[in-house]
Design a protein around this motif. Structure first.
Motif, PDB file in Angstrom:
ATOM      1  N   SER A  30       0.833  -1.202   0.000  1.00 40.19           N
ATOM      2  CA  SER A  30       0.000   0.000   0.000  1.00 40.19           C
ATOM      3  C   SER A  30       0.868   1.252   0.000  1.00 40.19           C
ATOM      4  CB  SER A  30      -0.906   0.003   1.234  1.00 40.19           C
ATOM      5  OG  SER A  30      -1.722  -1.136   1.277  1.00 40.19           O
ATOM      6  N   LEU A  31       0.257   2.366  -0.345  1.00 35.53           N
ATOM      7  CA  LEU A  31       0.936   3.651  -0.249  1.00 35.53           C
ATOM      8  C   LEU A  31       1.317   3.903   1.205  1.00 35.53           C
ATOM      9  CD1 LEU A  31      -0.070   6.985  -1.902  1.00 35.53           C
ATOM     10  CD2 LEU A  31       0.270   6.891   0.574  1.00 35.53           C
ATOM     11  N   LYS A  32       2.507   4.421   1.400  1.00 37.36           N
ATOM     12  CA  LYS A  32       2.974   4.673   2.761  1.00 37.36           C
ATOM     13  C   LYS A  32       3.728   5.985   2.820  1.00 37.36           C
ATOM     14  CE  LYS A  32       5.669   2.566   6.509  1.00 37.36           C
ATOM     15  NZ  LYS A  32       6.548   1.430   6.906  1.00 37.36           N
ATOM     16  N   LEU A  33       3.419   6.804   3.819  1.00 39.95           N
ATOM     17  CA  LEU A  33       4.106   8.075   4.037  1.00 39.95           C
ATOM     18  C   LEU A  33       4.502   8.164   5.501  1.00 39.95           C
ATOM     19  CD1 LEU A  33       5.034  10.891   3.101  1.00 39.95           C
ATOM     20  CD2 LEU A  33       2.742  11.723   3.679  1.00 39.95           C
ATOM     21  N   ASP A  34       5.807   8.255   5.731  1.00 37.97           N
ATOM     22  CA  ASP A  34       6.339   8.399   7.087  1.00 37.97           C
ATOM     23  C   ASP A  34       6.951   9.785   7.241  1.00 37.97           C
ATOM     24  OD1 ASP A  34       5.921   5.685   8.099  1.00 37.97           O
ATOM     25  OD2 ASP A  34       7.394   5.103   6.582  1.00 37.97           O
ATOM     26  N   PHE A  35       6.749  10.377   8.419  1.00 37.64           N
ATOM     27  CA  PHE A  35       7.403  11.651   8.724  1.00 37.64           C
ATOM     28  C   PHE A  35       7.386  11.864  10.232  1.00 37.64           C
ATOM     29  CE2 PHE A  35       2.939  12.455   7.999  1.00 37.64           C
ATOM     30  CZ  PHE A  35       2.570  13.321   9.033  1.00 37.64           C
ATOM     31  N   GLN A  36       8.195  12.796  10.693  1.00 33.96           N
ATOM     32  CA  GLN A  36       8.259  13.123  12.113  1.00 33.96           C
ATOM     33  C   GLN A  36       7.708  14.523  12.351  1.00 33.96           C
ATOM     34  OE1 GLN A  36      11.932  12.447  14.141  1.00 33.96           O
ATOM     35  NE2 GLN A  36      12.217  10.382  13.317  1.00 33.96           N
ATOM     36  N   VAL A  37       7.014  14.667  13.463  1.00 29.45           N
ATOM     37  CA  VAL A  37       6.459  15.958  13.863  1.00 29.45           C
ATOM     38  C   VAL A  37       7.193  16.425  15.115  1.00 29.45           C
ATOM     39  CG1 VAL A  37       4.403  17.231  14.547  1.00 29.45           C
ATOM     40  CG2 VAL A  37       4.211  15.321  12.927  1.00 29.45           C
ATOM     41  N   SER A  38       7.730  17.619  15.073  1.00 30.10           N
ATOM     42  CA  SER A  38       8.432  18.200  16.218  1.00 30.10           C
ATOM     43  C   SER A  38       7.625  19.385  16.744  1.00 30.10           C
ATOM     44  CB  SER A  38       9.836  18.663  15.801  1.00 30.10           C
ATOM     45  OG  SER A  38      10.473  19.346  16.862  1.00 30.10           O
ATOM     46  N   ASN A  39       7.280  19.328  18.009  1.00 31.18           N
ATOM     47  CA  ASN A  39       6.503  20.403  18.625  1.00 31.18           C
ATOM     48  C   ASN A  39       7.390  21.207  19.566  1.00 31.18           C
ATOM     49  OD1 ASN A  39       4.540  22.066  19.647  1.00 31.18           O
ATOM     50  ND2 ASN A  39       3.728  20.552  21.076  1.00 31.18           N
ATOM     51  N   GLN A  40       7.766  22.395  19.120  1.00 27.85           N
ATOM     52  CA  GLN A  40       8.556  23.306  19.946  1.00 27.85           C
ATOM     53  C   GLN A  40       7.677  24.412  20.523  1.00 27.85           C
ATOM     54  OE1 GLN A  40      11.691  22.524  20.632  1.00 27.85           O
ATOM     55  NE2 GLN A  40      11.481  20.748  19.278  1.00 27.85           N
ATOM     56  N   SER A  41       6.381  24.175  20.519  1.00 25.76           N
ATOM     57  CA  SER A  41       5.431  25.150  21.056  1.00 25.76           C
ATOM     58  C   SER A  41       5.522  25.174  22.587  1.00 25.76           C
ATOM     59  CB  SER A  41       4.006  24.784  20.640  1.00 25.76           C
ATOM     60  OG  SER A  41       3.917  24.522  19.263  1.00 25.76           O
ATOM     61  N   ASN A  42       4.798  26.128  23.183  1.00 30.94           N
ATOM     62  CA  ASN A  42       4.736  26.174  24.643  1.00 30.94           C
ATOM     63  C   ASN A  42       3.511  25.435  25.178  1.00 30.94           C
ATOM     64  OD1 ASN A  42       2.681  27.926  23.947  1.00 30.94           O
ATOM     65  ND2 ASN A  42       3.301  29.547  25.375  1.00 30.94           N
ATOM     66  N   THR A  43       2.838  24.679  24.299  1.00 27.70           N
ATOM     67  CA  THR A  43       1.671  23.918  24.702  1.00 27.70           C
ATOM     68  C   THR A  43       1.544  22.673  23.834  1.00 27.70           C
ATOM     69  OG1 THR A  43      -0.695  24.069  25.224  1.00 27.70           O
ATOM     70  CG2 THR A  43       0.054  25.109  23.171  1.00 27.70           C
ATOM     71  N   HIS A  44       0.556  21.848  24.128  1.00 22.93           N
ATOM     72  CA  HIS A  44       0.371  20.589  23.419  1.00 22.93           C
ATOM     73  C   HIS A  44      -0.408  20.806  22.128  1.00 22.93           C
ATOM     74  CE1 HIS A  44      -2.733  21.293  26.464  1.00 22.93           C
ATOM     75  NE2 HIS A  44      -3.596  20.763  25.619  1.00 22.93           N
ATOM     76  N   VAL A  45      -0.255  19.854  21.216  1.00 22.10           N
ATOM     77  CA  VAL A  45      -1.003  19.866  19.958  1.00 22.10           C
ATOM     78  C   VAL A  45      -1.551  18.460  19.722  1.00 22.10           C
ATOM     79  CG1 VAL A  45       0.354  21.730  18.928  1.00 22.10           C
ATOM     80  CG2 VAL A  45       1.059  19.362  18.583  1.00 22.10           C
ATOM     81  N   PHE A  46      -2.569  18.359  18.873  1.00 22.68           N
ATOM     82  CA  PHE A  46      -3.170  17.082  18.519  1.00 22.68           C
ATOM     83  C   PHE A  46      -3.138  16.936  17.004  1.00 22.68           C
ATOM     84  CE2 PHE A  46      -5.159  18.418  22.495  1.00 22.68           C
ATOM     85  CZ  PHE A  46      -4.904  17.323  23.302  1.00 22.68           C
ATOM     86  N   PRO A  47      -2.033  16.455  16.434  1.00 28.41           N
ATOM     87  CA  PRO A  47      -1.923  16.357  14.965  1.00 28.41           C
ATOM     88  C   PRO A  47      -2.934  15.359  14.387  1.00 28.41           C
ATOM     89  CG  PRO A  47       0.219  16.131  16.044  1.00 28.41           C
ATOM     90  CD  PRO A  47      -0.817  16.006  17.103  1.00 28.41           C
ATOM     91  N   GLU A  48      -3.440  15.679  13.216  1.00 26.18           N
ATOM     92  CA  GLU A  48      -4.305  14.781  12.453  1.00 26.18           C
ATOM     93  C   GLU A  48      -3.730  14.641  11.052  1.00 26.18           C
ATOM     94  OE1 GLU A  48      -8.324  16.025  12.388  1.00 26.18           O
ATOM     95  OE2 GLU A  48      -8.591  15.940  14.571  1.00 26.18           O
TER      96      GLU A  48
END
Length: 222
Positions: free
Chosen positions: A194-212
């Motif tokens: 199947s199609l596959k996409l891998d990547f990393q998310v870096s959060n340097q914010s001062n609060t939390h995030v909920f990636p979709e």
């Protein structure tokens, strides 16, 4: 003092800039707790945007479907990740963005009656200078019970259950978002994959995030 509430939710785990996750623990010391299948904590997660300097509160409930009452003790820890991306439940105030020292319980010990529900009020008093996201975990732990009597060959065995609720707080109008994406790896679809996409998310914010993650399939006109 403002009161908030949240409907029961299943435990979920979030990784945000190597920061925090929800946790549930069953401590058994080699045996099955008398309440292993009968105690449940709700809500499992509390998200709240607060006004700095203004206290707020919410209720945690322990439902007991067993035939015996359970004496429950409440405590709070920090919640963070170490350099190995392992969860760390440190003493209150020892981790970045800790909310643990803001929290008090009324009462600290309560009873979840048989086939009933016990409740504890969680009172949070954020400082006036708070900015960004703050985190903690509330643990509710039953009193250890004897599950295996001592014999001439073995020592007595006691067991209990420990339940956790993840707290994610955010000071209103103070979020400073700084999110990066890297290490993209795209694998096109093939007859055997199947199609596959891998990547990393870096959060340097001062609060939390909920990636979709969302995928858009475009035709030649785009």
């Amino acid at each position: 003092m403002k009161t908030i509430s949240k409907s029961p939710a299943s435990f979920r785990t979030y990784r945000v800039a190597a920061m925090f996750c929800a946790a549930v623990f069953l401590l058994t010391l080699g045996a099955v707790s008398p309440w292993a299948q009968s105690l449940a904590l709700a809500p499992a997660e509390v998200q709240y945007t607060f006004k700095p300097g203004q206290p707020f509160q919410f209720v945690l409930s322990v439902a007991n479907n067993g035939d015996n009452p359970a004496v429950m003790q409440v405590n709070v820890t920090d919640l963070w990740y170490n350099e190995k991306n392992e969860k760390v439940f440190g003493a209150p105030g020892t981790s970045p963005h800790s909310a643990a020292n803001w929290i008090e319980f009324v009462p600290r010990q309560f009873v979840a009656p048989a086939h009933g529900t016990g409740k504890v009020n969680v009172v949070v008093t954020p400082p006036s200078q708070a900015s960004g996201g703050y985190y903690a975990v509330v643990f509710v732990e039953s009193k250890p019970q004897l599950v295996q009597a001592a014999t001439s060959e073995k020592k007595a065995v006691y067991a209990n259950i420990r339940l956790g609720s993840l707290l994610l707080f955010n000071a209103e109008h103070s979020a400073d978002y700084n999110i990066g994406f890297s290490d993209f790896r795209f694998t096109p679809p093939a007859p055997n994959q199947s199609l596959k996409l891998d990547f990393q998310v870096s959060n340097q914010s001062n609060t939390h995030v909920f990636p979709e993650t969302r995928v858009a399939i475009l035709d030649a006109s785009h």
